[in-house]
Write a protein that holds these residues in place. Structure first.
Motif, PDB file in Angstrom:
ATOM      1  N   THR A  74       2.283 -76.836  55.072  1.00  0.00           N
ATOM      2  CA  THR A  74       2.146 -78.247  54.750  1.00  0.00           C
ATOM      3  C   THR A  74       1.536 -78.293  53.360  1.00  0.00           C
ATOM      4  N   GLY A  75       2.148 -79.048  52.477  1.00  0.00           N
ATOM      5  CA  GLY A  75       1.646 -79.116  51.113  1.00  0.00           C
ATOM      6  C   GLY A  75       2.074 -80.390  50.433  1.00  0.00           C
ATOM      7  N   VAL A  76       1.702 -80.490  49.164  1.00  0.00           N
ATOM      8  CA  VAL A  76       2.009 -81.668  48.352  1.00  0.00           C
ATOM      9  C   VAL A  76       2.960 -81.263  47.238  1.00  0.00           C
ATOM     10  N   VAL A  77       4.007 -82.041  47.058  1.00  0.00           N
ATOM     11  CA  VAL A  77       4.972 -81.790  45.987  1.00  0.00           C
ATOM     12  C   VAL A  77       4.291 -82.095  44.655  1.00  0.00           C
ATOM     13  N   THR A  78       4.236 -81.090  43.779  1.00  0.00           N
ATOM     14  CA  THR A  78       3.612 -81.296  42.472  1.00  0.00           C
ATOM     15  C   THR A  78       4.644 -81.474  41.369  1.00  0.00           C
ATOM     16  N   ARG A  79       5.865 -81.011  41.634  1.00  0.00           N
ATOM     17  CA  ARG A  79       6.886 -81.131  40.591  1.00  0.00           C
ATOM     18  C   ARG A  79       8.276 -80.971  41.198  1.00  0.00           C
ATOM     19  N   ARG A  80       9.191 -81.853  40.795  1.00  0.00           N
ATOM     20  CA  ARG A  80      10.605 -81.696  41.143  1.00  0.00           C
ATOM     21  C   ARG A  80      11.273 -80.967  40.002  1.00  0.00           C
ATOM     22  N   LEU A  81      12.137 -80.032  40.326  1.00  0.00           N
ATOM     23  CA  LEU A  81      12.863 -79.270  39.320  1.00  0.00           C
ATOM     24  C   LEU A  81      14.343 -79.605  39.402  1.00  0.00           C
ATOM     25  N   PRO A  82      15.100 -79.331  38.341  1.00  0.00           N
ATOM     26  CA  PRO A  82      16.544 -79.556  38.423  1.00  0.00           C
ATOM     27  C   PRO A  82      17.164 -78.674  39.504  1.00  0.00           C
ATOM     28  N   ASP A  83      18.249 -79.156  40.090  1.00  0.00           N
ATOM     29  CA  ASP A  83      18.952 -78.360  41.087  1.00  0.00           C
ATOM     30  C   ASP A  83      19.478 -77.073  40.469  1.00  0.00           C
ATOM     31  N   ASP A  84      19.524 -76.022  41.285  1.00  0.00           N
ATOM     32  CA  ASP A  84      20.180 -74.771  40.913  1.00  0.00           C
ATOM     33  C   ASP A  84      21.632 -74.927  41.353  1.00  0.00           C
ATOM     34  N   ARG A 113      20.047 -83.235  51.223  1.00  0.00           N
ATOM     35  CA  ARG A 113      19.003 -83.295  50.198  1.00  0.00           C
ATOM     36  C   ARG A 113      17.774 -83.994  50.789  1.00  0.00           C
ATOM     37  N   VAL A 114      16.599 -83.498  50.419  1.00  0.00           N
ATOM     38  CA  VAL A 114      15.345 -84.072  50.905  1.00  0.00           C
ATOM     39  C   VAL A 114      14.826 -85.044  49.840  1.00  0.00           C
ATOM     40  N   PRO A 115      14.525 -86.287  50.219  1.00  0.00           N
ATOM     41  CA  PRO A 115      14.079 -87.282  49.229  1.00  0.00           C
ATOM     42  C   PRO A 115      12.604 -87.091  48.855  1.00  0.00           C
ATOM     43  N   VAL A 116      12.316 -86.019  48.108  1.00  0.00           N
ATOM     44  CA  VAL A 116      10.929 -85.728  47.722  1.00  0.00           C
ATOM     45  C   VAL A 116      10.620 -86.339  46.363  1.00  0.00           C
ATOM     46  N   SER A 117       9.367 -86.736  46.221  1.00  0.00           N
ATOM     47  CA  SER A 117       8.830 -87.209  44.955  1.00  0.00           C
ATOM     48  C   SER A 117       7.488 -86.529  44.751  1.00  0.00           C
ATOM     49  N   GLU A 118       7.047 -86.461  43.503  1.00  0.00           N
ATOM     50  CA  GLU A 118       5.734 -85.897  43.234  1.00  0.00           C
ATOM     51  C   GLU A 118       4.687 -86.675  44.013  1.00  0.00           C
ATOM     52  N   GLY A 119       3.776 -85.940  44.653  1.00  0.00           N
ATOM     53  CA  GLY A 119       2.722 -86.553  45.450  1.00  0.00           C
ATOM     54  C   GLY A 119       3.037 -86.648  46.929  1.00  0.00           C
ATOM     55  N   ASP A 120       4.297 -86.427  47.325  1.00  0.00           N
ATOM     56  CA  ASP A 120       4.662 -86.473  48.741  1.00  0.00           C
ATOM     57  C   ASP A 120       4.081 -85.282  49.494  1.00  0.00           C
ATOM     58  N   THR A 121       3.657 -85.523  50.735  1.00  0.00           N
ATOM     59  CA  THR A 121       3.246 -84.439  51.623  1.00  0.00           C
ATOM     60  C   THR A 121       4.476 -83.986  52.399  1.00  0.00           C
ATOM     61  N   VAL A 122       4.702 -82.671  52.405  1.00  0.00           N
ATOM     62  CA  VAL A 122       5.883 -82.074  53.017  1.00  0.00           C
ATOM     63  C   VAL A 122       5.443 -80.966  53.963  1.00  0.00           C
ATOM     64  N   GLN A 123       6.096 -80.884  55.100  1.00  0.00           N
ATOM     65  CA  GLN A 123       5.941 -79.757  56.019  1.00  0.00           C
ATOM     66  C   GLN A 123       7.256 -78.993  55.976  1.00  0.00           C
ATOM     67  N   LEU A 124       7.186 -77.662  56.071  1.00  0.00           N
ATOM     68  CA  LEU A 124       8.433 -76.901  56.041  1.00  0.00           C
ATOM     69  C   LEU A 124       8.306 -75.590  56.778  1.00  0.00           C
ATOM     70  N   ARG A 125       9.456 -75.030  57.069  1.00  0.00           N
ATOM     71  CA  ARG A 125       9.584 -73.696  57.647  1.00  0.00           C
ATOM     72  C   ARG A 125      10.725 -73.015  56.917  1.00  0.00           C
ATOM     73  N   GLY A 126      10.503 -71.767  56.525  1.00  0.00           N
ATOM     74  CA  GLY A 126      11.543 -71.018  55.837  1.00  0.00           C
ATOM     75  C   GLY A 126      11.145 -69.567  55.670  1.00  0.00           C
ATOM     76  N   GLU A 127      11.872 -68.887  54.820  1.00  0.00           N
ATOM     77  CA  GLU A 127      11.620 -67.467  54.573  1.00  0.00           C
ATOM     78  C   GLU A 127      10.974 -67.303  53.201  1.00  0.00           C
ATOM     79  N   TYR A 128       9.853 -66.587  53.178  1.00  0.00           N
ATOM     80  CA  TYR A 128       9.127 -66.344  51.936  1.00  0.00           C
ATOM     81  C   TYR A 128       9.634 -65.063  51.285  1.00  0.00           C
ATOM     82  N   GLU A 129       9.883 -65.140  49.978  1.00  0.00           N
ATOM     83  CA  GLU A 129      10.265 -63.981  49.166  1.00  0.00           C
ATOM     84  C   GLU A 129       9.223 -63.817  48.076  1.00  0.00           C
ATOM     85  N   TRP A 130       8.586 -62.672  48.047  1.00  0.00           N
ATOM     86  CA  TRP A 130       7.555 -62.395  47.062  1.00  0.00           C
ATOM     87  C   TRP A 130       8.188 -62.003  45.736  1.00  0.00           C
TER      88      TRP A 130
END
Length: 161
Positions: A74-84, A113-130
């Motif tokens: 669970t975290g806060v979106v600090t920046r949206r980046l252009p799509d890859d 697509r997830v409608p995220v904006s800077e400051g939004d609180t988001v919960q997620l599940r996925g695979e972490y790559e170091w």
């Protein structure tokens, strides 16, 4: 054709790593926290409630330079980046978990697509790559082939997978 698909995926990963490097260069104080959570079965009907992401397992994965770790955060979106747009299209944003950040790469060819904006609180599940400058969380969607644990993103009570 299969070789082209592999090359496209490798280029996409290289692009994500380059994006993280650029972000870290512009934000030298930013760190990365791969959040923790136990793997959920790929066939789960509904995702388990996400954890806070502050437990030691995620920090251990980062410190141990582990990849391929299923995580929840669970975290806060600090920046949206252009799509890859290379290979499979990915929506990208930076998520702050505690005092550290992680790049989220959400496949919009397989999930909405997830409608995220800077400051939004988001919960997620996925695979972490170091990687040496931080990490990436991807696989935040269902695997159409059913071979990978299902991931998801939740924002404002709505689930995207």
């Amino acid at each position: 054709m299969r070789g082209r698909s592999l090359i496209a995926r490798l280029l996409a990963v290289c692009f994500l790593v380059a994006t993280v490097c650029l972000y870290k260069a512009r934000n030298p104080g930013a760190g990365t926290l791969p959040p923790s959570g136990a793997p959920a079965p790929a066939t789960a009907a509904a995702p388990a409630p996400p954890s806070s992401g502050a437990a030691g397992d995620g920090l251990d994965a980062f410190r141990a330079r582990r990849s391929g770790v299923e995580v929840e955060a669970t975290g806060v979106v600090t920046r949206r980046l252009p799509d890859d747009l290379e290979g499979s299209k990915h929506q990208r944003f930076i998520l702050r978990v505690g005092d550290q950040t992680v790049l989220v790469a959400h496949n919009i060819d397989l999930a909405p697509r997830v409608p995220v904006s800077e400051g939004d609180t988001v919960q997620l599940r996925g695979e972490y790559e170091w990687n040496q400058l931080g990490g990436v969380i991807h696989w935040t969607h269902r695997d159409p082939a059913g071979r990978h644990p299902a991931g998801w993103i939740r924002i404002r009570g709505r689930l995207y997978q």
